[in-house]
Design a protein around this motif. Structure first.
Motif, mmCIF file in Angstrom:
data_model
loop_
_atom_site.group_PDB
_atom_site.id
_atom_site.type_symbol
_atom_site.label_atom_id
_atom_site.label_comp_id
_atom_site.label_asym_id
_atom_site.label_seq_id
_atom_site.Cartn_x
_atom_site.Cartn_y
_atom_site.Cartn_z
ATOM 1 N N LEU A 189 0.830 -1.198 0.000
ATOM 2 C CA LEU A 189 0.000 0.000 0.000
ATOM 3 C C LEU A 189 0.869 1.255 0.000
ATOM 4 O O LEU A 189 0.595 2.220 -0.717
ATOM 5 N N ARG A 190 1.927 1.221 0.762
ATOM 6 C CA ARG A 190 2.863 2.345 0.795
ATOM 7 C C ARG A 190 3.525 2.547 -0.564
ATOM 8 O O ARG A 190 3.614 3.682 -1.064
ATOM 9 N N ARG A 191 3.978 1.475 -1.191
ATOM 10 C CA ARG A 191 4.634 1.588 -2.497
ATOM 11 C C ARG A 191 3.660 2.076 -3.564
ATOM 12 O O ARG A 191 4.013 2.877 -4.434
ATOM 13 N N ARG A 192 2.424 1.600 -3.483
ATOM 14 C CA ARG A 192 1.417 2.016 -4.450
ATOM 15 C C ARG A 192 1.119 3.510 -4.310
ATOM 16 O O ARG A 192 0.977 4.227 -5.317
ATOM 17 N N ALA A 193 1.015 3.992 -3.067
ATOM 18 C CA ALA A 193 0.764 5.414 -2.834
ATOM 19 C C ALA A 193 1.944 6.251 -3.319
ATOM 20 O O ALA A 193 1.760 7.334 -3.904
ATOM 21 N N ASN A 194 3.135 5.759 -3.104
ATOM 22 C CA ASN A 194 4.335 6.473 -3.545
ATOM 23 C C ASN A 194 4.346 6.614 -5.071
ATOM 24 O O ASN A 194 4.628 7.692 -5.619
ATOM 25 N N ARG A 195 4.042 5.523 -5.772
ATOM 26 C CA ARG A 195 4.039 5.565 -7.239
ATOM 27 C C ARG A 195 2.948 6.494 -7.767
ATOM 28 O O ARG A 195 3.165 7.254 -8.720
ATOM 29 N N LEU A 196 1.768 6.429 -7.154
ATOM 30 C CA LEU A 196 0.679 7.269 -7.628
ATOM 31 C C LEU A 196 1.006 8.750 -7.439
ATOM 32 O O LEU A 196 0.694 9.580 -8.295
ATOM 33 N N ALA A 197 1.630 9.088 -6.301
ATOM 34 C CA ALA A 197 2.006 10.481 -6.058
ATOM 35 C C ALA A 197 2.959 10.985 -7.127
ATOM 36 O O ALA A 197 2.846 12.128 -7.595
ATOM 37 N N SER A 198 3.893 10.147 -7.538
ATOM 38 C CA SER A 198 4.842 10.549 -8.573
ATOM 39 C C SER A 198 4.151 10.741 -9.916
ATOM 40 O O SER A 198 4.432 11.697 -10.649
ATOM 41 N N ARG A 199 3.233 9.842 -10.252
ATOM 42 C CA ARG A 199 2.554 9.921 -11.542
ATOM 43 C C ARG A 199 1.575 11.086 -11.604
ATOM 44 O O ARG A 199 1.492 11.794 -12.609
ATOM 45 N N ALA A 200 0.825 11.273 -10.515
ATOM 46 C CA ALA A 200 -0.147 12.367 -10.494
ATOM 47 C C ALA A 200 0.511 13.721 -10.252
ATOM 48 O O ALA A 200 -0.067 14.761 -10.576
ATOM 49 N N GLY A 201 1.719 13.695 -9.692
ATOM 50 C CA GLY A 201 2.377 14.934 -9.327
ATOM 51 C C GLY A 201 2.680 15.827 -10.513
ATOM 52 O O GLY A 201 2.557 17.056 -10.423
ATOM 53 N N LEU A 202 3.062 15.243 -11.644
ATOM 54 C CA LEU A 202 3.405 16.044 -12.816
ATOM 55 C C LEU A 202 2.186 16.809 -13.330
ATOM 56 O O LEU A 202 2.256 18.016 -13.595
ATOM 57 N N GLY A 203 1.055 16.114 -13.453
ATOM 58 C CA GLY A 203 -0.169 16.787 -13.892
ATOM 59 C C GLY A 203 -0.607 17.862 -12.918
ATOM 60 O O GLY A 203 -1.029 18.957 -13.328
ATOM 61 N N ALA A 204 -0.516 17.565 -11.613
ATOM 62 C CA ALA A 204 -0.901 18.556 -10.604
ATOM 63 C C ALA A 204 0.016 19.770 -10.662
ATOM 64 O O ALA A 204 -0.439 20.913 -10.485
ATOM 65 N N ALA A 205 1.303 19.543 -10.919
ATOM 66 C CA ALA A 205 2.254 20.656 -11.007
ATOM 67 C C ALA A 205 1.923 21.563 -12.185
ATOM 68 O O ALA A 205 1.967 22.800 -12.072
ATOM 69 N N VAL A 206 1.572 20.970 -13.326
ATOM 70 C CA VAL A 206 1.213 21.764 -14.503
ATOM 71 C C VAL A 206 -0.026 22.608 -14.211
ATOM 72 O O VAL A 206 -0.076 23.804 -14.530
#
Length: 352
Positions: A189-206
């Motif tokens: 669960l921790r690894r999955r949350a970490n990966r999702l944050a990285s993937r969603a982070g780029l779109g959120a940053a834009v």
């Protein structure tokens, strides 16, 4: 010496900043409940991460509303009359979310818990988007007449800039919540949350860069621009820390990003609290909206006494519940299928 009207504008800004930082990861966790929680044990672990703190986080909203009513009654009246429908929708969503969080574990029934999970998700998505829409309109301005009355319609609140604000708030809160889950959970669960944050982070940053840039172009100064840039830098640093699996620093980064972004919006607004798009002379300022000096003085004394106590209590709560949550197996009975025959048999047993 700083005037009390300015002091209370800063105090209310601080309350909203605290609310968005704390409730922001709550909303993110709620939005990710079904995305990251693939089974009942994982969903229960996700809920447990915010279980002891979510209601305390909402206190910031209550205090912010109460402080606005007491210190700036004209602002409160204009805001709640003009934004009645969005704010009412937020209130309903928060109530449904609170009920679902409290009653989710009251029945050992997968169907029941699935319905509560749906309410938690809806109760997290709707406020996140509508808060973004609301604050985008506070920066952009709304149609106010000479008596500071809102004379627009619901459509006036749904401009492209306001909709971008709603999407940005929701996207940033998703990343904030994912990093919080990575910080508070273990294993897959921790690894999955970490990966999702990285993937969603780029779109959120834009989205964040686009929204903050647009906001500063509408109503901003040198100070608010600097704060907005600092928010973007903090968000980027948080995403980098998340890539390095340093969840603590990642959460610090997104916390600073959310807080600085909200601060940049308030800095851009000052000294206006409700800019008018019809006539600059109809803009509601902190001086126009403020209570009497005596009222502000009494409020300042009360706040000076009780604010440190509230902060100490909430800080103690987070310290007590700081440990990571593990996913543990649970025993939940699925709802048995119902049929006319089984219903009649149950009724006969009750009669006997």
């Amino acid at each position: 010496m700083m005037e009390l009207t300015t002091v209370w504008f800063l105090a209310i800004a601080g309350l909203w900043i605290g609310y968005f930082v704390l409730e922001g990861f709550d909303f993110g966790v709620g939005m990710l409940l079904r995305v990251l929680g693939r089974n009942e044990p994982e969903r229960r672990a996700v809920i447990t991460t915010i279980g002891p703190v979510w209601d305390g986080n909402e206190v910031w909203l209550i205090v912010a509303g109460g402080a606005t009513f007491a210190a700036f009654p004209e602002w409160y009246a204009t805001l709640f009359s003009g934004f009645y429908l969005p704010l009412f929708a937020i209130l309903v969503a928060l109530i449904l979310r609170g009920v679902a969080l409290e009653y989710r574990g009251k029945r050992d029934d997968l169907v029941w818990r699935g319905r509560m999970d749906t309410l938690i998700t809806i109760g997290s998505v709707v406020p996140a988007i509508l808060w973004g829409v609301t604050f985008a309109n506070l920066v952009r301005g709304v149609p106010l007449d000479a008596s500071h009355e809102y004379v627009g319609s619901l459509g006036d609140l749904l401009s492209p800039f306001a909709l971008l604000g709603g999407l940005t708030f929701a996207a940033v809160f998703v990343v904030h919540g994912a990093i919080f889950l990575a910080l508070r959970t273990t294993g897959e669960l921790r690894r999955r949350a970490n990966r999702l944050a990285s993937r969603a982070g780029l779109g959120a940053a834009v989205l964040a860069i686009a929204f903050l840039s647009w906001a500063q172009s509408i109503r901003g100064g040198a100070g608010s621009v600097v704060v907005a840039v600092a928010a973007v830098v903090a968000f980027a640093a948080g995403l980098l820390a998340n890539l390095l699996r340093r969840e603590g620093w990642a959460f610090v980064g997104t916390t600073l990003a959310v807080g600085l972004a909200a601060a940049s919006l308030f800095a851009a607004m000052f000294p206006a609290v409700m800019p008018s798009t019809l006539d600059p002379g109809s803009t509601l300022t902190i001086v126009d909206a403020a209570s009497t000096p005596y009222t502000l003085k009494i409020l300042t004394i009360i706040a000076a006494i009780f604010t440190p106590l509230v902060l100490l209590y909430q800080g103690w709560t987070y310290w007590v519940f700081r440990k990571r949550i593990t996913v543990e197996p649970v025993s939940v009975q699925p709802s048995p299928p119902t049929s006319p025959a089984s219903t009649e048999a149950a009724a006969a047993r009750r009669v006997r």
